[in-house]
Enzyme design. Structure first.
Site, PDB file in Angstrom:
ATOM      1  N   TYR A 192      -0.325  -1.998   4.955  1.00 22.39           N
ATOM      2  CA  TYR A 192      -1.661  -2.509   5.258  1.00 22.39           C
ATOM      3  C   TYR A 192      -1.649  -4.040   5.261  1.00 22.39           C
ATOM      4  O   TYR A 192      -0.593  -4.659   5.195  1.00 22.39           O
ATOM      5  CB  TYR A 192      -2.678  -1.906   4.289  1.00 22.39           C
ATOM      6  CG  TYR A 192      -2.781  -0.407   4.432  1.00 22.39           C
ATOM      7  CD1 TYR A 192      -3.125   0.169   5.662  1.00 22.39           C
ATOM      8  CD2 TYR A 192      -2.491   0.449   3.371  1.00 22.39           C
ATOM      9  CE1 TYR A 192      -3.195   1.546   5.826  1.00 22.39           C
ATOM     10  CE2 TYR A 192      -2.564   1.834   3.523  1.00 22.39           C
ATOM     11  CZ  TYR A 192      -2.911   2.374   4.752  1.00 22.39           C
ATOM     12  OH  TYR A 192      -2.974   3.738   4.912  1.00 22.39           O
ATOM     13  N   GLY A 335      -0.752  11.849  -8.673  1.00 26.51           N
ATOM     14  CA  GLY A 335      -1.736  11.960  -7.612  1.00 26.51           C
ATOM     15  C   GLY A 335      -2.163  13.368  -7.270  1.00 26.51           C
ATOM     16  O   GLY A 335      -3.230  13.838  -7.681  1.00 26.51           O
TER      17      GLY A 335
END
Length: 383
Positions: A192, A335
């Site tokens: 990103y 996660g």
């Protein structure tokens, strides 16, 4: 019969700056795309989801865009409008009522976006006009509605716009403070915007933000300084996703991999250590046959960063305990197991089986596959 408890080291409290975390389990940033539309506004359903998972010593939100151009995926929340701030207050209130800590992950996708997300249908912004490869984004409007599509061709940010980007992060941190968050994680991973500036493969600039590694780390430094100025450095973390020993097939991680990741991330760690940051989060590659980080990297990272080190990426309790005993890591993100098991630490400690994750309900939708996972010994109807 009394059940013997396991993995005691993972249940020790640990200091994160002035905060005390009750254990070493972390709910890491997990995009779930449940924000209210229009406006990408956090809601009561999200508050319930995070509140359910306060068995973690630290809760970190899903990636949250700092400005409208920072969005690259459908239904992801923001922190740049008053409505979004009010929505996040529902989340922080719910977590704090459980007596736990919550950090917000700040995010700008940069070139990993589509014109349908951009104001007035403009091109996404990036350090250089180089399109992201080998990645798809899910769009919600326009001719490709409901489809996975390639990111749009980006345009290079003007020099003065980079200063504005830093300002967006600072304002987002102020907004997060108003919303009641305990700290900030800066998303500098996974290809990103900040990661795009770090890599010479996506950053071909010839000004002070391009060229040398020092210049390519400049945006990270300025953003971190701005955010730390709001929360204090010990309430700030940064997430990286170093990738070593790449193959031709996985060479591009959302379009890029640094040519010398060891130098890049150890240099970045030294820089952030000088700022006395609270923690670094290392997202290890988690796809099938992904390369492992070399042990030399774990050792050198520990030598050069004195705050907490967090690791995530297909972590098991065994692996986390091993990293803790070797002194490489301090806190650990679980996660996907946390998505399906709000009481994950208790299940691990008592040896109880885990709920299976429904991969069909990961993104978008309502409570199904989000807030309807039962704790051990309960039924779905009781949740």
């Amino acid at each position: 019969m009394e059940i013997p408890l396991m993995y005691n080291a993972l249940f020790e409290p640990v200091k994160l700056g002035t905060l005390t975390l009750k254990n070493r389990f972390v709910l890491p940033p997990l995009t779930r795309s449940r924000s209210t539309q229009p406006g990408n506004v956090p809601n009561q359903l999200m508050a319930e989801y995070y509140s359910q998972r306060t068995s973690a010593g630290l809760v970190i939100t899903e990636a949250t865009q700092v400005e409208p151009r920072g969005q690259g995926y459908a239904w992801t929340p923001g922190i740049h409008t008053q409505e979004q701030i009010e929505g996040w207050k529902l989340v922080t209130k719910a977590v704090h009522e459980q007596g736990e800590k919550i950090f917000m992950q700040l995010w700008h996708v940069g070139r990993v976006s589509h014109r349908s997300f951009q104001p007035n249908g403009a091109a996404p912004v990036a350090p250089s006009a180089i399109k992201a490869e080998k990645v798809k984004v899910f769009v919600e409007t326009g001719p490709d509605e409901g489809a996975l599509v390639e990111p749009s061709e980006p345009r290079a940010l003007h020099l003065e716009e980079i200063t504005e980007i830093v300002g967006f992060y600072k304002q987002a941190a102020n907004n997060a403070l108003e919303a009641g968050f305990d700290g900030i994680e800066i998303h500098s991973a996974n290809g990103y915007l900040i990661n795009q500036f770090m890599s010479e493969l996506s950053n071909k600039r010839t000004d002070k933000y391009g060229g040398s590694l020092e210049n390519r780390l400049r945006l990270l430094k300025e953003i971190t300084e701005a955010v730390a100025g709001v929360f204090g450095p010990d309430r700030v973390g940064v997430r990286f996703s170093p990738l070593f020993e790449t193959t031709d097939e996985d060479r591009f991680y959302l379009g890029l991999v640094e040519s010398n990741p060891h130098e890049t991330y150890i240099t970045a760690a030294k820089m952030l250590n000088e700022m006395k940051l609270g923690y670094l989060s290392i997202a290890e590659a988690d796809w099938e046959n992904a390369p492992h980080l070399p042990e030399s990297f774990y050792k050198e990272l520990r030598e050069n960063f004195k705050g907490l080190l967090m690791y995530a990426g297909k972590y098991t309790a065994d692996k986390a305990e091993m990293m803790l005993k070797k002194g490489y890591g301090d806190i650990f993100g679980f996660g996907r197991p946390y998505m399906a098991n709000p009481d994950l630490p208790s299940r691990i400690q008592k040896g109880h089986p885990l709920n299976m994750l429904d991969s069909n309900t990961l993104f978008g939708g309502g409570q199904a596959g989000y807030t309807d996972y039962a704790e051990y010994g309960e039924t779905i109807e009781n949740v």
